[in-house]
Design a protein around this motif. Structure first.
Motif, PDB file in Angstrom:
ATOM      1  N   ARG A  10      28.732  21.389 -44.462  1.00  0.00           N
ATOM      2  CA  ARG A  10      28.456  19.996 -44.111  1.00  0.00           C
ATOM      3  C   ARG A  10      28.251  19.854 -42.601  1.00  0.00           C
ATOM      4  O   ARG A  10      27.325  19.173 -42.132  1.00  0.00           O
ATOM      5  N   ALA A  11      29.103  20.533 -41.860  1.00  0.00           N
ATOM      6  CA  ALA A  11      28.984  20.456 -40.401  1.00  0.00           C
ATOM      7  C   ALA A  11      27.666  21.063 -39.937  1.00  0.00           C
ATOM      8  O   ALA A  11      26.954  20.506 -39.095  1.00  0.00           O
ATOM      9  N   ILE A  12      27.363  22.219 -40.535  1.00  0.00           N
ATOM     10  CA  ILE A  12      26.096  22.860 -40.164  1.00  0.00           C
ATOM     11  C   ILE A  12      24.951  21.902 -40.457  1.00  0.00           C
ATOM     12  O   ILE A  12      24.016  21.747 -39.674  1.00  0.00           O
ATOM     13  N   ALA A  13      25.091  21.214 -41.610  1.00  0.00           N
ATOM     14  CA  ALA A  13      24.046  20.277 -41.991  1.00  0.00           C
ATOM     15  C   ALA A  13      23.870  19.225 -40.915  1.00  0.00           C
ATOM     16  O   ALA A  13      22.766  19.012 -40.404  1.00  0.00           O
TER      17      ALA A  13
ATOM     18  N   ALA B  45      24.904  19.210 -37.846  1.00  0.00           N
ATOM     19  CA  ALA B  45      24.536  19.771 -36.557  1.00  0.00           C
ATOM     20  C   ALA B  45      23.066  20.132 -36.534  1.00  0.00           C
ATOM     21  O   ALA B  45      22.323  19.772 -35.619  1.00  0.00           O
ATOM     22  N   SER B  46      22.663  20.835 -37.575  1.00  0.00           N
ATOM     23  CA  SER B  46      21.287  21.290 -37.589  1.00  0.00           C
ATOM     24  C   SER B  46      20.346  20.103 -37.621  1.00  0.00           C
ATOM     25  O   SER B  46      19.354  20.066 -36.915  1.00  0.00           O
ATOM     26  N   ARG B  47      20.721  19.126 -38.458  1.00  0.00           N
ATOM     27  CA  ARG B  47      19.820  17.992 -38.567  1.00  0.00           C
ATOM     28  C   ARG B  47      19.736  17.269 -37.235  1.00  0.00           C
ATOM     29  O   ARG B  47      18.678  16.862 -36.801  1.00  0.00           O
ATOM     30  N   SER B  48      20.869  17.139 -36.588  1.00  0.00           N
ATOM     31  CA  SER B  48      20.870  16.267 -35.421  1.00  0.00           C
ATOM     32  C   SER B  48      20.558  17.004 -34.135  1.00  0.00           C
ATOM     33  O   SER B  48      20.336  16.393 -33.121  1.00  0.00           O
ATOM     34  N   CYS B  49      20.545  18.293 -34.150  1.00  0.00           N
ATOM     35  CA  CYS B  49      20.456  18.956 -32.849  1.00  0.00           C
ATOM     36  C   CYS B  49      19.494  20.122 -32.794  1.00  0.00           C
ATOM     37  O   CYS B  49      18.356  19.999 -32.425  1.00  0.00           O
ATOM     38  N   ALA B  50      20.001  21.265 -33.168  1.00  0.00           N
ATOM     39  CA  ALA B  50      19.230  22.475 -32.915  1.00  0.00           C
ATOM     40  C   ALA B  50      17.868  22.355 -33.565  1.00  0.00           C
ATOM     41  O   ALA B  50      16.871  22.811 -33.030  1.00  0.00           O
ATOM     42  N   LEU B  51      17.857  21.740 -34.721  1.00  0.00           N
ATOM     43  CA  LEU B  51      16.599  21.688 -35.437  1.00  0.00           C
ATOM     44  C   LEU B  51      15.971  20.327 -35.312  1.00  0.00           C
ATOM     45  O   LEU B  51      15.059  19.976 -36.037  1.00  0.00           O
ATOM     46  N   SER B  52      16.486  19.566 -34.376  1.00  0.00           N
ATOM     47  CA  SER B  52      16.000  18.205 -34.279  1.00  0.00           C
ATOM     48  C   SER B  52      14.555  18.172 -33.780  1.00  0.00           C
ATOM     49  O   SER B  52      13.921  17.146 -33.846  1.00  0.00           O
TER      50      SER B  52
ATOM     51  N   MET C 106      12.313  19.703 -35.296  1.00  0.00           N
ATOM     52  CA  MET C 106      11.621  19.509 -36.562  1.00  0.00           C
ATOM     53  C   MET C 106      11.730  18.059 -36.979  1.00  0.00           C
ATOM     54  O   MET C 106      10.773  17.429 -37.384  1.00  0.00           O
ATOM     55  N   GLN C 107      12.945  17.548 -36.841  1.00  0.00           N
ATOM     56  CA  GLN C 107      13.173  16.159 -37.179  1.00  0.00           C
ATOM     57  C   GLN C 107      12.244  15.266 -36.372  1.00  0.00           C
ATOM     58  O   GLN C 107      11.605  14.364 -36.903  1.00  0.00           O
TER      59      GLN C 107
END
Lengths: 564, 564
Positions: free
Chosen positions: A22-25, A27-34, A36-37
């Motif tokens: 959940r945390a990875i989710a 984090a990834s959504r909001s940051c490292a992979l943002s 893409m977002q």
């Protein structure tokens, strides 16, 4: 790893593993992979339109290539038609809401698309031809544009009231004159061929370049002068300002080009580096344009002369592969920019919002468009023929004069109005204050009509007209050349060159007897003769140029590929 | 003209002449010349910054060229330093208000600057080397990045609380892990040399490319799965998604490249046209990137494989001058984009707003930066050495294994963090909600510190480290090569090529005995052997490629220059 995981780390590790995914989710959504977002949200639309544009450009190139042998079509018309068709498709898919992907942006046009086109024109122009006709070009570009502007303004004043456009004031009328007086140099490049009709090309295209200086001078002049008291002093100041601006812009372009030549010549001694040379040439030519705009000069004039200087000096200082690369990369960038512009104008033509206003009074719109087209025809005729007569007076030999048939082509080939007119009309008639006035909407749609009609009809007719009026021997070579594409870009950037550069590109840079022969054979003017002497004695030893680049051991081709 | 001037026209003409100049003034100012006005107002600032950027890029190129022989410096460090100096100058001239001309824009970076760099890397990569190490690259890019992310996250959790950063939650910690786990492929290109250390180059750079797919997969996976119930099913789905995304992105790139090859091969039969070929190659490679982004795939993987396919097929179908042009134009665009990025990062590093926050607690900032740097070192070590051991198990001969010294260089060369890390950190820690939190400001400045430190110190040390650890015979050629610039770009896009392309560029496209000899001599794997057969039997006859382009009458060089 052990060192990092002492103390509370085990508890934390358990915690992490439990809430891990959940945390990875989050984090990834909001940051490292943002990123893409980010692309998903705000930028996905721009990625989609970039994608569509790239695909359409590819389509234009392929279809343009296939239609090239066609005696009527040219690349600009192909792009316009593809743009129109795409506009229709977008209109239908969006439910008649919008026909374009991007709003017409003057920034995009003037900052990114126009400079490569004008630079390439300067880079590939036949310099001798251009400078021999220099006075005529200035005459057309400065005086001619003013005449045409006056005629169109007067005509518009005369007819628009009758048609029923009453909300426009005298400022709007003169604005319309200014919008439709200027020849579109981008369109000219498409229909006139430097190799087939060198005189006409340099006259009409040169006029388009000088045009721009006229505009800037007008603007500056109007800013500085008290225009309530008009007298001959004003005219004098006007002339003086034009001359200042013209020379300042030209000198800026020339100096940038010379600086680039000097830098590359100096660096060349150390080692070759094709990528750096090419990058430097691209960046410095663009630099000349932005500098001119920064100093409120005419960027078009500057970048045009920068192109001329670069082809005369800089181009000879670089490696063999740099020469091939720059020659083609400038042509390619210019080609993409031109295609982009016409595609864009085509897509933008169906802007449904404006056409809705017009649908209430289709008669008015047709009348306005027809009046404008007629005035463009008359306004251009009003200066081409008298000024050609004047220009002929100063030309000595009879084969140098501009014949009546050539005058007709000059008149005809400069009739097209393109993206510049669109940009100016949008700027004038869709300003924040009165976007929804019916008369303004009619002006926009009429401009679009004039642009489409002049580009497509006048453009289509130019090739046949030239064939009809100028069936001279030189023209016979056209069928031979038609096997290769867009021969306008075949020309090589050599001063006084008799197109011997095909071989020169491959051979080394030693002075060649050819150029001497060409010098003696051609009827050079005195100015040209002194310039050649000055060039050979002072300029080339410092800035490089044909025959003045030291020979580097190893065949040029190998060294070209080795030093990249 | 008489016809146009009947009726009321004389009165109007008098009116016009009386109010003429003023009207012209208004009109010109507000309309025809409003593009100038536009440039004056809203755009003058952007013209000025474009101008400054172009000038700085020229400066970077020239200074980079002069410093090239320096054994420590590389282009990225030069650009960083110039950017930093410019930032200082801007800071001083604006009275400590701002150090940059443009706000750091992820759009600019991901949509315009990154694609040419990655495409060029694919276009110039040594394909054989790359595919031979394919499994190791995937291992590093997928598993390695996850390991590194975990280690950094755990370390940050461990240490940040002690330092005093308490406002960050578990999501932020894992975000930091993700930000600092990814190798910056742009930096890698600057320090590793494809010709000197081909194995290391393909491993580290390939890892950087595959990285991107890992990120996108993580993102998509997290979007789709219910992450509250983690079981082995989730891991399986995760793997499946990674494989789907990897193959979809790769296939998109390959198909775009093949389509381009096919189109050009078909058009080639009609006539040559260098400009169109170059334009098509540029546009279709960019198209592959935007398509991938549009379909939520990994644009970096797509454009990389598009580059590989284009160099294997498309590049052989075009004219001689197109080959020279594309080879150099892709390298030049990539070169400009790289320089731009480092210049920009340098200028952005002095963003005064963030540093003000930090000045209250300099100790914390230094501690955070040190911890991050240490964790980057440890996190990378945690996967490079174990995974290299795993990779060595599958390698048959002893001269194929990755030696310990090579592992050290792989570890070291991938330590640099660059513009990607900056972009991600900005995105995460300056979001609208909590821009002014001190901890976020510290994270931004620490990221900048890590980027600057790792690029400059680790970057500076890489060249000497390679010289120290790998003084093998192959390396002796370095001194020979150093005369030519950036030898990494020397490589030619040929599959299984023994660098015979220097001559091939000049000679015609007939099948050459060399390639057969190379095939027999090199220890080709079975996969490679079958691929060659398949390629020769099916792919090349359809899509073109070395030796499968029909011979066109006339020497290639002439035809290259004729058909532009």
């Amino acid at each position: 790893m052990q060192g990092l995981l002492d103390m509370d780390s085990l508890e934390i590790l358990v915690e992490v593993l439990r809430r891990g995914a959940r945390a990875i989710a989050d984090a990834s959504r909001s940051c490292a992979l943002s990123r893409m977002q980010m692309l998903y949200m705000s930028d996905h639309a721009s990625v989609v339109s970039l994608n569509l544009f790239a695909a359409l450009l590819c389509g234009c190139i392929v279809i343009g290539h296939l239609l090239e042998e066609n005696r009527w079509m040219n690349e600009s018309i192909t792009s316009l038609v593809i743009g129109l068709c795409t506009g229709v498709v977008i209109l239908l898919t969006t439910g008649l809401k919008s026909s374009h992907l991007l709003v017409f942006s003057e920034d995009l046009f003037f900052i990114y698309l126009l400079p490569p086109i004008i630079f390439n024109a300067g880079f590939q122009v036949k310099k001798k031809q251009f400078f021999q006709n220099f006075s005529t070009i200035i005459l057309f570009g400065a005086i001619g544009t003013l005449i045409s502007c006056t005629v169109i303004s007067l005509g518009v004043i005369q007819f628009f009231k009758k048609i029923g456009l009453t909300s426009l004031d005298i400022g709007d009328y003169i604005a319309i004159g200014a919008i439709f007086a200027a020849t579109d140099s981008v369109c000219t490049l498409q229909v006139l061929n430097q190799d087939e009709t060198p005189l006409l090309y340099s006259l009409v295209f040169g006029e388009g370049v000088v045009n721009d200086a006229t505009s800037v001078v007008l603007f500056n002049a109007i800013q500085n002068f008290d225009l309530n008291n008009i007298n001959h002093q004003t005219a004098l100041q006007f002339t003086r300002n034009f001359l200042y601006l013209f020379f300042a812009s030209t000198m800026l372009g020339v100096l940038t080009g010379l600086l680039c030549a000097y830098i590359i010549k100096k660096l060349y001694f150390a080692r070759h580096s094709t990528d750096r040379e090419v990058a430097l040439m691209i960046l410095m030519s663009y630099l000349s344009y932005t500098m001119a705009e920064m100093f409120y000069l005419s960027g078009i004039l500057t970048v045009f002369f920068c192109g001329i200087v670069m082809s005369h000096y800089t181009w000879h200082n670089v490696t063999e592969s740099s020469r091939v690369t720059t020659k083609h990369v400038f042509a390619t960038l210019s080609f993409i920019a031109e295609t982009f512009i016409f595609l864009y104008v085509g897509m933008d033509a169906l802007d449904i919002e404006k056409w809705r206003f017009v649908s209430n009074s289709p008669g008015t719109s047709i009348a306005v468009s027809s009046v404008l087209l007629a005035l463009v025809l008359v306004g251009r005729a009003a200066f081409v023929f008298p000024l050609s007569f004047l220009a002929n007076l100063s030309r000595k030999s009879s084969n140098e004069t501009i014949s009546f048939r050539q005058q007709v082509i000059i008149w005809w080939a400069g009739l097209m109005r393109g993206a510049v007119s669109m940009a100016l009309a949008y700027n004038k008639f869709t300003s924040a204050g009165h976007t929804h006035l019916q008369d303004n909407a009619i002006m926009i749609t009429s401009t679009i009509t004039v642009v489409l009609f002049s580009t497509m009809v006048f453009g289509l007719m130019t090739k046949p007209l030239i064939r009809l009026l100028l069936p001279h021997p030189k023209h016979g070579s056209r069928t031979m050349l038609s096997g290769s594409s867009s021969p306008k870009l075949l020309s090589h950037p050599l001063l006084g060159g008799e197109r011997d550069s095909d071989s020169e590109l491959v051979l080394s840079d030693f002075p060649r007897p050819n150029s001497l022969r060409a010098l003696l054979r051609t009827p050079t003017s005195t100015v040209h003769y002194y310039w050649r002497n000055f060039d050979n004695a002072f300029m080339r030893p410092v800035f490089g140029g044909r025959g003045f680049v030291p020979f580097v051991p190893g065949s040029p081709i190998r060294s070209g590929y080795e030093g990249q």
